[in-house]
Design a protein around this motif. Structure first.
Motif, short mmCIF file in Angstrom:
data_model
loop_
_atom_site.label_atom_id
_atom_site.label_comp_id
_atom_site.label_asym_id
_atom_site.label_seq_id
_atom_site.Cartn_x
_atom_site.Cartn_y
_atom_site.Cartn_z
N LYS A 29 -14.60 10.31 -1.08
CA LYS A 29 -13.78 9.79 0.02
C LYS A 29 -13.31 8.37 -0.24
O LYS A 29 -12.14 8.02 0.01
CB LYS A 29 -14.58 9.85 1.32
N ASP A 30 -14.20 7.51 -0.76
CA ASP A 30 -13.85 6.11 -0.99
C ASP A 30 -12.91 5.95 -2.17
O ASP A 30 -11.89 5.26 -2.08
CB ASP A 30 -15.12 5.28 -1.22
N THR A 31 -13.25 6.56 -3.29
CA THR A 31 -12.44 6.35 -4.49
C THR A 31 -11.06 6.99 -4.37
O THR A 31 -10.12 6.55 -5.03
CB THR A 31 -13.16 6.87 -5.75
N THR A 32 -10.93 8.02 -3.54
CA THR A 32 -9.60 8.58 -3.28
C THR A 32 -8.67 7.51 -2.73
O THR A 32 -7.53 7.36 -3.16
CB THR A 32 -9.69 9.76 -2.30
N VAL A 35 -7.98 4.65 -5.46
CA VAL A 35 -6.98 5.04 -6.44
C VAL A 35 -5.59 5.05 -5.83
O VAL A 35 -4.62 4.55 -6.42
CB VAL A 35 -7.31 6.41 -7.05
N SER A 36 -5.46 5.59 -4.61
CA SER A 36 -4.14 5.72 -3.99
C SER A 36 -3.51 4.37 -3.68
O SER A 36 -2.29 4.27 -3.56
CB SER A 36 -4.25 6.55 -2.71
N MET A 37 -4.32 3.32 -3.55
CA MET A 37 -3.79 1.99 -3.26
C MET A 37 -3.02 1.41 -4.44
O MET A 37 -2.13 0.56 -4.26
CB MET A 37 -4.92 1.04 -2.87
N TYR A 130 -10.79 -1.92 -2.19
CA TYR A 130 -9.42 -1.49 -1.94
C TYR A 130 -8.48 -2.66 -2.23
O TYR A 130 -8.52 -3.67 -1.52
CB TYR A 130 -9.25 -1.02 -0.50
N ALA A 131 -7.66 -2.53 -3.25
CA ALA A 131 -6.71 -3.58 -3.62
C ALA A 131 -5.46 -3.44 -2.77
O ALA A 131 -4.62 -2.58 -3.02
CB ALA A 131 -6.38 -3.49 -5.11
N VAL A 132 -5.34 -4.29 -1.75
CA VAL A 132 -4.25 -4.17 -0.79
C VAL A 132 -2.98 -4.81 -1.33
O VAL A 132 -1.88 -4.26 -1.21
CB VAL A 132 -4.64 -4.83 0.55
N SER A 133 -3.10 -5.97 -1.92
CA SER A 133 -2.00 -6.66 -2.58
C SER A 133 -2.62 -7.52 -3.68
O SER A 133 -3.84 -7.61 -3.76
CB SER A 133 -1.21 -7.51 -1.57
N PRO A 134 -1.81 -8.13 -4.55
CA PRO A 134 -2.41 -8.87 -5.67
C PRO A 134 -3.47 -9.89 -5.26
O PRO A 134 -4.45 -10.10 -5.98
CB PRO A 134 -1.20 -9.56 -6.31
N HIS A 135 -3.32 -10.50 -4.06
CA HIS A 135 -4.25 -11.55 -3.63
C HIS A 135 -5.13 -11.12 -2.47
O HIS A 135 -5.79 -11.96 -1.85
CB HIS A 135 -3.46 -12.80 -3.22
N SER A 138 -9.92 -5.33 0.46
CA SER A 138 -10.66 -4.92 1.65
C SER A 138 -11.76 -3.95 1.24
O SER A 138 -11.69 -3.34 0.17
CB SER A 138 -9.71 -4.26 2.65
N LEU A 139 -12.76 -3.81 2.11
CA LEU A 139 -13.81 -2.80 1.89
C LEU A 139 -13.75 -1.69 2.93
O LEU A 139 -14.59 -0.79 2.92
CB LEU A 139 -15.19 -3.48 1.92
N ASN A 140 -12.77 -1.75 3.83
CA ASN A 140 -12.57 -0.73 4.87
C ASN A 140 -13.83 -0.49 5.71
O ASN A 140 -14.20 0.64 6.01
CB ASN A 140 -12.10 0.59 4.24
N ILE A 141 -14.48 -1.59 6.10
CA ILE A 141 -15.68 -1.52 6.93
C ILE A 141 -15.39 -2.18 8.28
O ILE A 141 -15.00 -3.34 8.33
CB ILE A 141 -16.87 -2.25 6.27
#
Length: 572
Positions: A29-32, A35-37, A130-135, A138-141
């Motif tokens: 669930k997490d790595t999906t 990767v998609s980010m 989770y890489a949201v943007s270059p800078h 997030s950990l989605n917690i």
């Protein structure tokens, strides 16, 4: 320090290491989401990955002609799923990659299950965030704490995420933390302990002196309570962004292909070029793109409003075909415009900014009560106005917090929002915060307004508030950040101006703070700042954070004193 590049390099390498041939990518669930980010599905297809599956999904077909690239977190649950997979392999060969440190006992268990010797590779690739943007990462917690203490599982997950981030960027930092937050100190100690346990992984050269600064969301509760007016922030606030995806399915008459759209700066040039601009600017830029199409299509239809642009897209199917990206943004901007108009968000936002940036008790009280009577104002916006009032005026003699809470109740606001008027003081009131977030704005200048001409329906954009990390970064870069307020974890750490700065906000960051970091990087050559948080908040998720982090009584009551401090009772 680019987290998208770092995460993408890992994923590229794991797919390339499997060699040529058809592949299946198995994830959890997490790595999906991880990767998609950073990777579009079309990009991965070009690398001969033709199937995407969850490691825990049942009933997968046997396909011995496929190579299985497995990327999962090193959890007990995933290890059990892998053990079952290896005992009865469905694919010809397996390449196992874990997003963090894998316990030696788990490696042994997996080896014992590989009777058919199908495993060709086992590695740790540290893309555990989770890489949201270059800078921004997030950990989605959401909901990191229980009261003022960590939820144990979420502390461990947060430690793992920061640990993986440091390894992926090859940074061995000094660590500082917010002195008034026990959670920040515990996290700092937890990260340092893991670094010491795995010190062999940090045996790399670094010419700079990176810094990890851990701060607490409770020190700035105002930023996530404000309506936003830059494109990315506004989309998250009003529509919600989850792993770069926006759900538009509730819009009446929405086209099937637009029920869920992806907003990724990596794969969408329009979004990348406009994500930090304000609402009026993005609307004007989209109008310009459509005007250019009209010239090419020799169309004379006038585009004077967002509604005109939406009608144009619907009436010109060839435009949708030629420019699906612009069509997507027209749909998003049109919905944002509708919400702004239908719910009086310009008026609400102007008052929010004024409360955040200057003190005028009588005027603010009168203005809030006026908006509470307006039924076009949503309950969540009415509540956030009262929350901002409570935070600013909790120590004001004869404040009207209780009366405003009663006003919310009269207009039919749900109990879970009413309780937040009590919870917000417990979570991040004046006695909890280490900094005076209102001090910096006591003599603020008048509201800044930007007016975009030539497009009907796009009015004044209100911008004045600056997040607390703006001041923290300014002091850090100048070497003036207080050692007393933000001590080093180790007393012997070198005191010098850092070039590489990682700020992690326990309890979540915001896109407004992301813009602050973006501008800091742009305006300070040689300084590289990276922002991370438990999650990326909008108001709704922040209120969930407050709710889950405070202890609610079944029948809470509140006593509002006329002296210098608000007293809460009935909270257990």
């Amino acid at each position: 320090m680019n987290v998208i590049v770092a995460a993408k390099l890992y994923i590229t390498k794991m797919i390339d290491d499997a060699g040529p041939g058809m592949k299946v990518l198995l994830m959890d669930k997490d790595t999906t989401g991880i990767v998609s980010m950073v990777y579009a599905q079309s990009e991965i297809l070009q690398k001969e990955v033709f199937l995407f599956e969850r490691i825990d999904s049942q009933g997968r077909e046997v396909m011995k002609h496929l190579k299985a690239v497995i990327f999962v977190r090193p959890s007990k649950e995933n290890t059990e799923s892998l053990k079952k997979e290896l005992k009865f392999p469905k694919y010809g060969s397996y390449y196992l990659y874990f997003s963090n440190v894998l316990a030696k006992s788990y490696v042994k268990q997996l080896a014992e299950c590989d009777d058919q010797e199908v495993v060709k590779e086992v590695q740790e690739f540290y893309a555990d965030y989770y890489a949201v943007s270059p800078h921004l990462f997030s950990l989605n917690i959401v909901g990191s704490s229980k009261g003022k203490n960590w939820d144990a599982d979420k502390q461990e997950r947060t430690t793992d995420g920061i640990f993986a981030l440091l390894l992926s960027l090859r940074k061995k930092p000094f660590i500082r933390y917010q002195q008034t937050s026990q959670m920040c100190k515990r996290l700092a100690e937890s990260v340092m302990q893991k670094m010491l346990q795995e010190k062999g992984l940090f045996d790399f050269r670094q010419s700079d002196t990176p810094l990890l600064l851990i701060v607490d969301r409770t020190d700035d509760p105002v930023t996530p309570l404000l309506n936003q007016w830059t494109y990315q922030s506004m989309v998250h606030e009003l529509l919600g962004i989850k792993n770069n995806r926006i759900d538009l399915s509730t819009i009446p008459g929405i086209q099937k292909e637009l029920k869920e759209v992806v907003l990724s700066a990596e794969h969408d040039d329009v979004y990348r070029d406009n994500m930090y601009l304000n609402f009026g600017e993005i609307a004007a830029n989209i109008k310009r793109l459509m005007d250019e199409f009209q010239v090419n299509a020799k169309s004379n239809q006038k585009l004077e409003s967002i509604a005109d642009m939406k009608a144009f897209v619907e009436n010109y199917p060839q435009f949708r075909k030629m420019s699906g990206t612009v069509s997507k943004h027209v749909t998003v901007v049109s919905e944002l415009s509708r919400l702004v108009s239908d719910h009086c968000l310009l008026e609400v936002s102007e008052l929010e900014q004024d409360i955040a940036c200057r003190s005028d008790h009588a005027l603010h009280l009168q203005s809030i009560r006026k908006l509470l009577l307006n039924q076009k104002v949503r309950h969540i916006d009415a509540t956030r106005l009262v929350l901002l009032y409570a935070l600013r005026y909790e120590r004001t003699p004869n404040n009207e917090i209780k009366a405003l809470r009663n006003d919310l109740q009269k207009r039919g606001v749900d109990d879970h929002l009413l309780k937040l008027v009590l919870n917000i003081i417990e979570y991040c009131g004046a006695t909890v915060r280490g900094s005076d977030i209102f001090r910096q704005n006591k003599n603020a200048l008048a509201m800044t307004k930007k007016f975009i001409k030539g497009l009907k329906g796009v009015e004044n954009i209100y911008t004045q508030h600056k997040p607390h990390i703006h001041d923290i970064l300014d002091d850090l870069i100048k070497g003036k950040l207080s050692d007393k307020q933000y001590p080093y974890l180790n007393k012997d750490d070198i005191r010098e101006k850092p070039q590489d700065i990682i700020i992690f906000i326990v309890g979540g960051c915001t896109y407004e703070e992301s813009i602050t970091v973006f501008e800091t990087n742009r305006n300070n050559p040689g300084v590289r700042v990276l922002l991370g948080g438990s999650t990326v908040h909008n108001t709704e998720s922040f209120l969930t954070e407050v709710r889950e982090s405070t202890l609610l009584a079944s029948t809470p009551s509140v006593s509002y004193s006329t002296n210098s401090q608000t007293q809460l009772s009935g909270m257990t």
